[in-house]
Write an enzyme that holds these catalytic residues in place. Structure first.
Site, PDB file in Angstrom:
ATOM      1  N   SER A  85       7.498  -4.449  23.798  1.00  0.00           N
ATOM      2  CA  SER A  85       8.564  -3.679  23.177  1.00  0.00           C
ATOM      3  C   SER A  85       8.099  -2.237  23.033  1.00  0.00           C
ATOM      4  O   SER A  85       7.528  -1.673  23.959  1.00  0.00           O
ATOM      5  CB  SER A  85       8.932  -4.298  21.826  1.00  0.00           C
ATOM      6  OG  SER A  85      10.010  -3.627  21.231  1.00  0.00           O
TER       7      SER A  85
ATOM      8  N   TYR B 186      17.373   3.845  24.412  1.00  0.00           N
ATOM      9  CA  TYR B 186      16.085   3.177  24.623  1.00  0.00           C
ATOM     10  C   TYR B 186      15.778   2.264  23.437  1.00  0.00           C
ATOM     11  O   TYR B 186      15.433   1.088  23.614  1.00  0.00           O
ATOM     12  CB  TYR B 186      14.984   4.226  24.785  1.00  0.00           C
ATOM     13  CG  TYR B 186      13.587   3.658  24.927  1.00  0.00           C
ATOM     14  CD1 TYR B 186      13.187   3.054  26.116  1.00  0.00           C
ATOM     15  CD2 TYR B 186      12.670   3.741  23.880  1.00  0.00           C
ATOM     16  CE1 TYR B 186      11.910   2.533  26.250  1.00  0.00           C
ATOM     17  CE2 TYR B 186      11.387   3.228  24.013  1.00  0.00           C
ATOM     18  CZ  TYR B 186      11.014   2.621  25.194  1.00  0.00           C
ATOM     19  OH  TYR B 186       9.747   2.101  25.324  1.00  0.00           O
TER      20      TYR B 186
ATOM     21  N   LYS C 133      15.400  -1.969  23.172  1.00  0.00           N
ATOM     22  CA  LYS C 133      14.232  -2.644  22.622  1.00  0.00           C
ATOM     23  C   LYS C 133      14.597  -3.457  21.370  1.00  0.00           C
ATOM     24  O   LYS C 133      14.022  -4.527  21.129  1.00  0.00           O
ATOM     25  CB  LYS C 133      13.133  -1.618  22.306  1.00  0.00           C
ATOM     26  CG  LYS C 133      12.545  -0.950  23.540  1.00  0.00           C
ATOM     27  CD  LYS C 133      11.890  -1.958  24.483  1.00  0.00           C
ATOM     28  CE  LYS C 133      11.140  -1.273  25.612  1.00  0.00           C
ATOM     29  NZ  LYS C 133      10.458  -2.256  26.517  1.00  0.00           N
TER      30      LYS C 133
END
Length: 286
Positions: free
Chosen positions: A141, A155, A159
């Site tokens: 991650s 982004y 994650k």
């Protein structure tokens, strides 16, 4: 702590293995005497490792966004080595831009690699791991999953999604003897930022962008990817690996800081939260 099936060591499947953290993970696994299937879009760099470690490296050209290709690569790995022990979902990309600046195509592309690519690999390896009654799936991650930050919203979202998936998967797979861990790395000297995609910009965000640029101009010192690889080996060698592992002092401190702030906010709004719940019988139909 460590158990290696057979005399030839564990079998790894690592995505995004041609560079950065993935390359460091591959070298660490080989240094431990294990065998590795190395998957990446660009196979050339993997051939070097294959030549240096005859019989212990299976280079695989793979785009993790292609679900059918992912399943074929995992099948080839199991057919070649006979088993799977450690799977590292490392492939990932970074797209930067304010949330409003993302096109639909750019937003979907961010999720295709970071979320769906990891999902396809997870789905592809689980039948083998379940059948074996063992195995360790490691999801790479990011510090971006600790919170959302200006210009990295998509982004972080990808994650966050990966971590939510992985928490559920850990509970689903535990009964089969399969372990799932999430690694949240901080800064390492990889090409994540040099290879990142940037969206088009809206002038309205120029002041915020200038503030961010001033912060970045202060400089930062990232770490050698080999340190992350050493931490990964410690994780997979553990009989009781954690569900989450923070890598780096900055990430460690930030995680606690964010958690404390969230807990303080929840406590401050406790009365409102509790007042929003009062069980009643099911409303009658009609």
């Amino acid at each position: 702590m460590r158990t290696s099936p057979g005399s030839t060591g564990r079998v790894w499947f690592i995505t995004g293995a041609s560079r950065g953290l993935g390359r460091a993970f591959a070298e660490a696994a080989l240094g431990a005497g294990d065998r590795v299937a190395l998957a990446a879009r660009t196979v050339g760099p993997l051939e070097e490792l294959a030549a240096a470690h005859p019989g212990r490296v299976l280079p695989l050209g793979l785009d993790v966004t292609d679900r059918e290709a992912v399943f074929a690569a995992v099948a080839e790995t199991v057919g070649h080595f006979g088993r799977l022990d450690v799977v590292v979902n490392n492939a990932g990309t970074l797209s930067m831009g304010m949330v409003e600046e993302f096109t639909e195509a750019e937003a979907r592309a961010q999720f295709e690699v970071n979320f769906f690519g990891a999902l396809w690999v997870s789905q592809a390896v689980l039948p083998t791991l379940r059948k074996q009654g063992s195995g360790h799936l490691v999801q790479i991650s990011s510090i971006g999953a600790l919170g959302g930050f200006p210009s990295t919203g998509l982004y972080s979202a990808s994650k966050f999604a990966l971590e939510g998936l992985s928490e559920a998967l850990a509970l689903e797979a535990a009964g089969f003897g399969v372990k799932v861990s999430i690694i949240e790395p901080g800064g390492y000297w990889t090409d994540l930022y040099t290879a990142m995609h940037c969206t088009g910009t809206l002038a309205a965000y120029d002041p915020l962008r200038a503030d961010l640029a001033a912060q970045f101009a202060e400089g930062s010192v990232d770490s050698d990817p080999k340190l992350a690889a050493a931490a990964l080996l410690t994780l997979v060698d553990s009989d009781e690996p954690p569900q989450r592992l923070l890598l780096g002092s900055m990430v460690y401190d930030l995680a606690f800081d964010i958690s404390r702030k969230r807990m303080a906010t929840w406590a401050g709004w406790e009365q409102v939260s509790r007042a929003a719940e009062y069980a009643i019988p099911a409303p009658s139909a009609g």
